[in-house]
Design a protein around this motif. Structure first.
Motif, PDB file in Angstrom:
ATOM      1  N   CYS A   7       0.784  -0.605   0.364  1.00 30.83           N
ATOM      2  CA  CYS A   7       0.064   0.378  -0.178  1.00 30.83           C
ATOM      3  C   CYS A   7       0.814   0.904  -0.059  1.00 30.83           C
ATOM      4  O   CYS A   7       2.521   0.746  -0.422  1.00 30.83           O
ATOM      5  N   GLY A   9       1.910   3.745   2.887  1.00 28.14           N
ATOM      6  CA  GLY A   9       2.251   3.883   4.035  1.00 28.14           C
ATOM      7  C   GLY A   9       3.014   2.879   4.591  1.00 28.14           C
ATOM      8  O   GLY A   9       3.256   2.358   5.401  1.00 28.14           O
ATOM      9  N   TYR A  42       7.025   7.385   4.368  1.00 28.24           N
ATOM     10  CA  TYR A  42       6.910   8.486   5.469  1.00 28.24           C
ATOM     11  C   TYR A  42       6.676   7.789   6.325  1.00 28.24           C
ATOM     12  O   TYR A  42       7.110   8.704   7.598  1.00 28.24           O
TER      13      TYR A  42
HETATM   14  P1  4NP Z   1      -1.246   2.446   3.687  1.00 26.58           P
HETATM   15  O1  4NP Z   1      -2.291   4.085   4.774  1.00 26.58           O
HETATM   16  O2  4NP Z   1      -0.899   3.010   2.741  1.00 26.58           O
HETATM   17  O3  4NP Z   1      -3.081   2.052   4.412  1.00 26.58           O
HETATM   18  O4  4NP Z   1      -1.023   2.458   4.817  1.00 26.58           O
HETATM   19  C1  4NP Z   1      -1.409   5.622   4.521  1.00 26.58           C
HETATM   20  C2  4NP Z   1      -1.308   5.682   5.625  1.00 26.58           C
HETATM   21  C3  4NP Z   1      -0.047   6.865   5.784  1.00 26.58           C
HETATM   22  C4  4NP Z   1      -0.083   7.577   4.668  1.00 26.58           C
HETATM   23  C5  4NP Z   1      -0.577   7.319   3.578  1.00 26.58           C
HETATM   24  C6  4NP Z   1      -1.477   6.347   3.409  1.00 26.58           C
HETATM   25  N1  4NP Z   1       0.537   9.015   5.057  1.00 26.58           N
HETATM   26  O5  4NP Z   1       0.739   9.583   3.677  1.00 26.58           O
HETATM   27  O6  4NP Z   1       1.348   9.008   5.567  1.00 26.58           O
END
Ligand code: 4NP
Length: 154
Positions: A7, A9, A42
């Motif tokens: 995914c 993050g 990130y």
């Molecule tokens: P993930 O969710 O891709 O499901 O882990 C996110 C977590 C953090 C961020 C974006 C999506 N972010 O931009 O920090």
């Protein structure tokens, strides 16, 4: 089989996907390797989001030991199949891919249950707990189908 869940993050969706598929693989007695990674970097080194951990725990899965890492080109060598949680993630994985052998390994997770519909697992990052339950249910269904189809597909 070596399977990677990806995914943005690597703290909300793909850690759940890793934990869910790992549990199903164990229950099915399969000797697969499961890992997860993120394309945006990130949150490298962080544990899964507290709500992802909570929803996993409510379903009998402990993902607390996972740590976020970046998706890298070498993952195309290390894994047989790489599931993207969403179309933006798949596009980034294809950008990182190096040759004609890499892209065929990458596909959308929800194609397992909604073939050809290009559906995303919604990003729960900005929202409250119900979004994490929705994400769990979608990933759970897709992983169940992947296990069921594994004797035909792999
Ligand atoms: P993930 O969710 O891709 O499901 O882990 C996110 C977590 C953090 C961020 C974006 C999506 N972010 O931009 O920090």
């Amino acid at each position: 089989m070596k399977i990677l869940m990806v995914c943005l993050g690597n703290i909300c969706r793909s850690p759940l996907a890793e934990g869910i598929l790992r549990q199903k693989v164990a229950e099915a007695g399969l000797n697969w390797t499961i890992d997860s990674a993120g394309t945006n970097g990130y949150h490298v080194g962080e544990a899964p989001h507290p709500l992802s951990q909570k929803v996993a725990r409510m379903n009998g899965i402990d993902i607390s030991g996972q740590r976020a890492r970046n998706f890298v080109a070498a993952d195309f060598d290390r894994f047989d199949r790489i599931y993207a949680m969403a179309t933006d993630v798949l596009a980034e994985m294809r950008r990182i891919a190096r040759n004609n052998y890499d892209p065929p390994k990458a596909m959308l997770l929800l194609d397992a249950i909604y073939p050809g519909e290009e559906r995303d697992v919604p990003d729960p990052w900005y929202g409250p707990e119900p979004g994490y339950h929705e994400v769990f249910d979608l990933i759970n269904k897709a992983c169940a189908t992947i296990i069921e189809q594994s004797t035909i597909t792999f």
